[in-house]
Design a protein around this motif. Structure first.
Motif, PDB file in Angstrom:
ATOM      1  N   ILE A  78       0.758 -10.596   2.024  1.00  0.00           N
ATOM      2  CA  ILE A  78       0.308  -9.500   2.609  1.00  0.00           C
ATOM      3  C   ILE A  78       0.321  -8.342   1.518  1.00  0.00           C
ATOM      4  O   ILE A  78       0.858  -8.155   0.554  1.00  0.00           O
ATOM      5  N   TRP A 123       7.214   0.929   4.181  1.00  0.00           N
ATOM      6  CA  TRP A 123       6.755  -0.311   3.867  1.00  0.00           C
ATOM      7  C   TRP A 123       7.401  -1.512   4.361  1.00  0.00           C
ATOM      8  O   TRP A 123       6.837  -2.322   4.840  1.00  0.00           O
ATOM      9  N   HIS A 164       3.826 -11.439  -2.420  1.00  0.00           N
ATOM     10  CA  HIS A 164       2.736 -10.626  -1.963  1.00  0.00           C
ATOM     11  C   HIS A 164       2.049  -9.961  -3.045  1.00  0.00           C
ATOM     12  O   HIS A 164       1.873 -10.335  -4.185  1.00  0.00           O
ATOM     13  N   THR A 192       5.608  -4.146   6.828  1.00  0.00           N
ATOM     14  CA  THR A 192       5.352  -5.472   6.328  1.00  0.00           C
ATOM     15  C   THR A 192       6.233  -6.676   7.089  1.00  0.00           C
ATOM     16  O   THR A 192       5.626  -7.653   7.308  1.00  0.00           O
ATOM     17  N   LEU A 226       0.485  -4.904   0.205  1.00  0.00           N
ATOM     18  CA  LEU A 226       1.241  -3.504   0.413  1.00  0.00           C
ATOM     19  C   LEU A 226       0.272  -2.273  -0.042  1.00  0.00           C
ATOM     20  O   LEU A 226      -0.131  -2.378  -1.226  1.00  0.00           O
ATOM     21  N   LEU A 254      -2.040  -3.655   4.758  1.00  0.00           N
ATOM     22  CA  LEU A 254      -1.443  -2.654   5.379  1.00  0.00           C
ATOM     23  C   LEU A 254      -2.231  -1.170   5.191  1.00  0.00           C
ATOM     24  O   LEU A 254      -2.710  -1.302   3.990  1.00  0.00           O
ATOM     25  N   ILE A 305      11.539  -7.806   1.463  1.00  0.00           N
ATOM     26  CA  ILE A 305      10.827  -8.316   2.181  1.00  0.00           C
ATOM     27  C   ILE A 305      10.400  -9.929   1.820  1.00  0.00           C
ATOM     28  O   ILE A 305      10.128 -10.232   0.638  1.00  0.00           O
ATOM     29  N   THR A 344       4.753  -7.292  10.299  1.00  0.00           N
ATOM     30  CA  THR A 344       3.792  -8.337  10.214  1.00  0.00           C
ATOM     31  C   THR A 344       3.817  -9.628   9.978  1.00  0.00           C
ATOM     32  O   THR A 344       3.186 -10.651  10.749  1.00  0.00           O
TER      33      THR A 344
END
Length: 418
Positions: A35, A338, A90, A342, A37, A325, A86, A345
């Motif tokens: 993902i 954030w 990423h 995240t 950010l 995002l 997270i 998602t």
């Protein structure tokens, strides 16, 4: 690892495996999804290139939560903290105004060296970088037009900026060994109804053609073009509409960017994904949460997020999709935004990957719509949360809301002292 987390995971596995779902393999696949950010959540879209400039070009941030980053180093520090909460590895998405340089340089003069500290940091962190040229908050965008401007000099300025941005992105991809996805969004449009809708679109297409005229190896950089229905100052007409960019992207071989908040308030993007990827080789997704007119709300686990994830998984579209995002909420802790967005998602993707897609497809092809509906509904209450907890623990990040304690500690020890 906490034994109760392991026990719950093992019990959940039995339920999913009864439908032929290999949960361990699902978690392996999930760990490979990146993902992107968006850096601009960390400082309310101010950037560092023009520190004294006010936001303009249809961009607005509400809220004044303390502790926003005011230097590149502070922003990187905050991103590191957020990423530590997270699961997975990423990317970070940069806008051109986030150049880390002491030079007085304008947007059309930017070079890879102005982002070298970002590249060094990304290497240290094992992250990829994505990029966006900045077509707002600049005197040359003061009247709401950039690449479709009637003034040749202004239009040429923005063309040079686009060309410079692609070279920066190529540098990111080459140095980091991960393809950089560069997204082009411009705010151009009219507040009231125009007489001529065609000419601005002709100018925009010609400007983009000039920007993309230099061939860049797509191993290092892939260009995307992003539409919008309307925005602040362009309520009646946006040059870069969905139809414009869908036609442009497909005809020029460019990725098409869909932002969840750039459409009519009752329109969703989940139903567009499979259609676009039939004809476009790649898709950029800006996952966001539209509320009324725009997309700047933190991503929550709502129906549309789940439908986006399901469509990507059921259609096997993840390999052709870049997930990022895009929201900027200044009313809550910047790091928490954030982390919430995240994690939600990733969690939505996990839920989609834990559905018996092949079984459902066979049932559908057999015309048994009763069983299809029954199974889809029953799986909504299957224990995906136990799988999620195990995944977080196995990735070395906090389980459930424990991450909030870390954010609050960072707020007290770092953010409130800025």
């Amino acid at each position: 690892m906490n034994q109760s987390v392991v026990n719950s995971y093992n019990e959940a596995k039995k339920l999913y495996e009864s439908h032929g779902i290999d949960v361990d393999q699902v978690l392996k696949q999930l760990s490979e999804i990146k993902i992107s950010l968006h850096c601009w959540q960390g400082d309310d879209v101010r950037g560092f290139l023009f520190r004294d400039k006010e936001l303009s070009g249809g961009i607005a941030v509400t809220g004044s939560y303390p502790g926003r980053a005011s230097t590149p180093q502070e922003l990187r520090e905050d991103l590191e903290k957020a990423l530590s909460l997270i699961p997975g590895k990423h990317k970070v998405n940069l806008h051109a105004i986030y150049a880390d340089t002491d030079e007085q340089v304008d947007l059309d003069e930017l070079e890879p060296r102005h982002f070298e500290k970002w590249v060094e940091w990304a290497k240290e962190q094992g992250l990829g970088l994505d990029f966006n040229p900045t077509y707002f908050s600049h005197p040359n965008a003061a009247d709401g037009f950039t690449l479709s401007h009637t003034n040749d000099e202004i239009r040429e300025f923005w063309i040079r900026h686009g060309k410079a941005s692609r070279k920066i992105a190529e540098h990111f991809g080459r140095e980091l060994g991960q393809t950089c996805f560069t997204n082009f969004w411009v705010p151009d449009g009219y507040k009231d109804t125009p007489v001529d809708r065609l000419a601005p679109r002709q100018r925009l297409a010609a400007s983009l053609d000039e920007i993309f005229s230099e061939l860049i190896d797509e191993q290092f950089n892939v260009d995307g073009v992003e539409s919008k229905l309307f925005g602040i100052g362009s309520e009646s007409y946006v040059v870069g509409s969905h139809e414009f960019y869908m036609g442009y992207g497909i005809s020029r071989g460019k990725a098409i960017t869909l932002d969840a908040g750039h459409f009519h308030p009752t329109e969703v993007i989940s139903n567009k994904l499979s259609s676009i990827l039939m004809f476009s080789k790649h898709l950029l997704l800006h996952v966001s949460r539209p509320v009324r007119w725009d997309s700047d709300h933190v991503v929550t686990m709502d129906d549309e997020l789940l439908e986006i994830a399901r469509e990507l998984v059921r259609g096997d579209l993840l390999s052709k999709t870049s997930l990022g995002l895009d929201f900027f909420d200044g009313s809550i802790n910047h790091l928490a935004a954030w982390v919430i967005g995240t994690r939600n998602t990733i969690k939505a993707l996990l839920r989609a990957m834990l559905e018996p897609v092949e079984e459902l497809r066979k049932i559908e092809l057999a015309g048994d719509y009763t069983s299809r509906l029954a199974l889809v509904e029953e799986f909504k209450s299957y224990p995906f949360g136990a799988v999620w907890d195990y995944y977080c623990a196995s990735q070395g990040v906090p389980v459930r809301e424990q991450w909030l304690n870390e954010v609050k500690r960072h707020e007290q020890e770092v953010l409130l002292k800025r």
